[in-house]
Design a protein around this motif. Sequence first.
Motif, short mmCIF file in Angstrom:
data_model
loop_
_atom_site.label_atom_id
_atom_site.label_comp_id
_atom_site.label_asym_id
_atom_site.label_seq_id
_atom_site.Cartn_x
_atom_site.Cartn_y
_atom_site.Cartn_z
N TRP A 199 -8.09 14.56 1.32
CA TRP A 199 -7.06 14.49 2.35
C TRP A 199 -6.61 15.89 2.79
N LEU A 206 4.86 4.44 2.25
CA LEU A 206 3.95 3.57 3.00
C LEU A 206 3.22 4.39 4.05
N PRO A 207 2.08 3.93 4.50
CA PRO A 207 1.35 4.65 5.55
C PRO A 207 2.12 4.61 6.87
N LEU A 263 -5.07 4.94 0.69
CA LEU A 263 -4.08 3.87 0.68
C LEU A 263 -4.15 3.08 -0.63
N GLY A 264 -3.00 2.59 -1.05
CA GLY A 264 -2.97 1.66 -2.18
C GLY A 264 -3.24 2.29 -3.54
N CYS A 274 0.93 5.65 -0.48
CA CYS A 274 0.14 6.88 -0.35
C CYS A 274 0.90 8.03 -0.99
N GLU A 323 -4.73 10.08 7.21
CA GLU A 323 -3.97 9.41 6.16
C GLU A 323 -4.56 9.68 4.77
N ASN A 369 0.83 -1.22 0.00
CA ASN A 369 0.00 0.00 0.00
C ASN A 369 0.86 1.26 0.00
#
Length: 260
Positions: free
Chosen positions: A106, A67-68, A81-82, A54, A78, A52
Amino acid sequence: MEGGGGGGGAHYNPKTVEEVFRDFKGRRAAILRALTTDVEEFFKQCNPEKDNLCLYGFPNEVWEVNLPAEEVPPELPEPALGINFARDGMQEKEWISLVAVHSDAWLLAVSFYFCSRSGFDKADRKRLFNMINEVPTVFEVVTGSAKKQTDEQQPSSVNKNGNRSKSNSKLRDLDVKSSRKKIEVDEEEDEGVEEGDDEEEEHGETLCGACGENYASEFWICCDMCEKWFHGKCVKITPARAEHIKHYKCPSCSNKRARP
């Protein structure tokens, strides 16, 4: 950097409307750069073979695909994702647009997170949202709709100016009101208008010479011979066509002229 994709630790806390808006603009500029100027590099970094990923934008206008955050819950909201998984499953423009939409969400989430953490009241929250709302969204910029909206607004202004300068064509729209012999452009309602009853009768009770209906918000044109007003659609005259008519004659007056 606001490492590991987490972004903005406890030490970073904009506390005024202006500071939060500055943070928003920096993150927005970073994401816009990733999705426009640096789009090839961004595309490359979103490898579907990785976990995943971001898209992060930082206040210093730097973007990062990462990555998160490992901590749950993360310090900041956040991003989606992905985003890398759909990269090769749809057309590139559509994928970029989808990332843009989620990035807009976001950016708002981060800004209003700071609102809550800093205890902004209703007035401050409203002021911040109004400031944010004055700039185009990432989606609008990426898809070109922001420029399209600007281009669409421009002709309306030009048309008003054109109507103002071409008194002979006697064009009428929402911003143009006429007297018997000339058109006047009212951009604001003047207080203390003389002969208010006459004006109300002139503009509120004007009837179309073809269908007999009142004036509303549609385009109207006045006959230079009989001085009757007509809905453009009733006499098949468009605003664009009317711009090229110096002296308009309605169908009735035209028929009279044609008789021997």
